[in-house]
Design a protein around this motif. Sequence first.
Motif, PDB file in Angstrom:
ATOM      1  N   GLY A   1       0.821  -1.197   0.000  1.00 14.25           N
ATOM      2  CA  GLY A   1       0.000   0.000   0.000  1.00 14.25           C
ATOM      3  C   GLY A   1       0.855   1.246   0.000  1.00 14.25           C
ATOM      4  O   GLY A   1       2.055   1.209  -0.281  1.00 14.25           O
TER       5      GLY A   1
ATOM      6  N   GLY B   1       1.632   4.851   2.296  1.00 12.41           N
ATOM      7  CA  GLY B   1       1.472   5.543   3.569  1.00 12.41           C
ATOM      8  C   GLY B   1       2.161   6.894   3.529  1.00 12.41           C
ATOM      9  O   GLY B   1       3.091   7.117   2.745  1.00 12.41           O
TER      10      GLY B   1
ATOM     11  N   GLN C   1      -2.783   6.186   6.054  1.00 18.88           N
ATOM     12  CA  GLN C   1      -2.711   5.276   4.914  1.00 18.88           C
ATOM     13  C   GLN C   1      -3.682   5.748   3.843  1.00 18.88           C
ATOM     14  O   GLN C   1      -4.837   6.061   4.143  1.00 18.88           O
TER      15      GLN C   1
ATOM     16  N   ARG D   1      -6.055   5.245   0.613  1.00 20.21           N
ATOM     17  CA  ARG D   1      -6.837   4.182  -0.005  1.00 20.21           C
ATOM     18  C   ARG D   1      -7.539   4.700  -1.261  1.00 20.21           C
ATOM     19  O   ARG D   1      -8.712   4.452  -1.481  1.00 20.21           O
TER      20      ARG D   1
ATOM     21  N   ALA E   1       2.909   3.114   8.059  1.00 23.74           N
ATOM     22  CA  ALA E   1       1.508   3.321   7.683  1.00 23.74           C
ATOM     23  C   ALA E   1       1.143   2.532   6.434  1.00 23.74           C
ATOM     24  O   ALA E   1       0.025   2.026   6.306  1.00 23.74           O
ATOM     25  N   SER E   2       2.066   2.392   5.503  1.00 31.20           N
ATOM     26  CA  SER E   2       1.778   1.681   4.265  1.00 31.20           C
ATOM     27  C   SER E   2       1.633   0.174   4.487  1.00 31.20           C
ATOM     28  O   SER E   2       0.964  -0.512   3.713  1.00 31.20           O
TER      29      SER E   2
END
Length: 257
Positions: A26, A28, A46, A48, A137-138
């Motif tokens: 992901g 972050g 994060q 999205r 965070a990712s």
Amino acid sequence: MHIDELEQIEKPGWKLFFDGDANMKGVGIGAVLISETGHHYPVMAQLRFYYTNNMAEYEACILGLRMAVDMSIQEVLVLGDSDLLVHQIQGEWETWDLKLISYQQRLHDICQRFQSVKFRHILRIHNEVADALATLASMLHHPDKDYVDPLHIQVRDQHAYYNVVEEELDGEPWFHDIKEYIIMGVYLVQATCDQKRTIRRLASGFFFSGGVLYKRTPDLGLLRCIDARQATTVMTEVHSGVCGPHMSGYMLAKKIL
């Protein structure tokens, strides 16, 4: 001929470090505000939604500045490793990407809420805290309805084994009650029924031989039980003594046992 380099002497003030990070799990963003006294205020999030690397950098910078606005900070020095963002917000580079025009305008609007905002480009190696927050965070999988406790970072100035070995307050080692029960079958005078039951249960996993108490392991091995003074001596010897740097992990464990 020579060129004199003038050193910039920065006056104490609030500093904001920001960074974005994208990987297979992901994306972050992270930012950390540092006060004049050196107190750190970290924040991370994060993303999205669809993003690019430059969008993530803008998101991180805006996240940190929003926190600064909420804390009623009037003057701040913003530092990041995004060369493009710093030059664009200072008007040195034009913004042609349609995805970044709105971000640039939003960042300008937030900057108007401060008395003084300065931007400076720094190397990535000098942006380690914000980079670590963005990476964390990712990688976190955070469901919408769950609560994540604040992160507490400890600074330790001693080796890990110092946090395990504790001095016995009563002058007896931690295994004294177990050893007394195995040898003589007695309990402490003030021991309760629950404590006696616990001692009997623990004693079943120990073995006494040659004046030394051993603990049985699942693979039928024996671990020698030693007190705090002996443990300190052993750990000091194997880590910094003459035999410390000359053995592998297997031989180190065998030497301790």
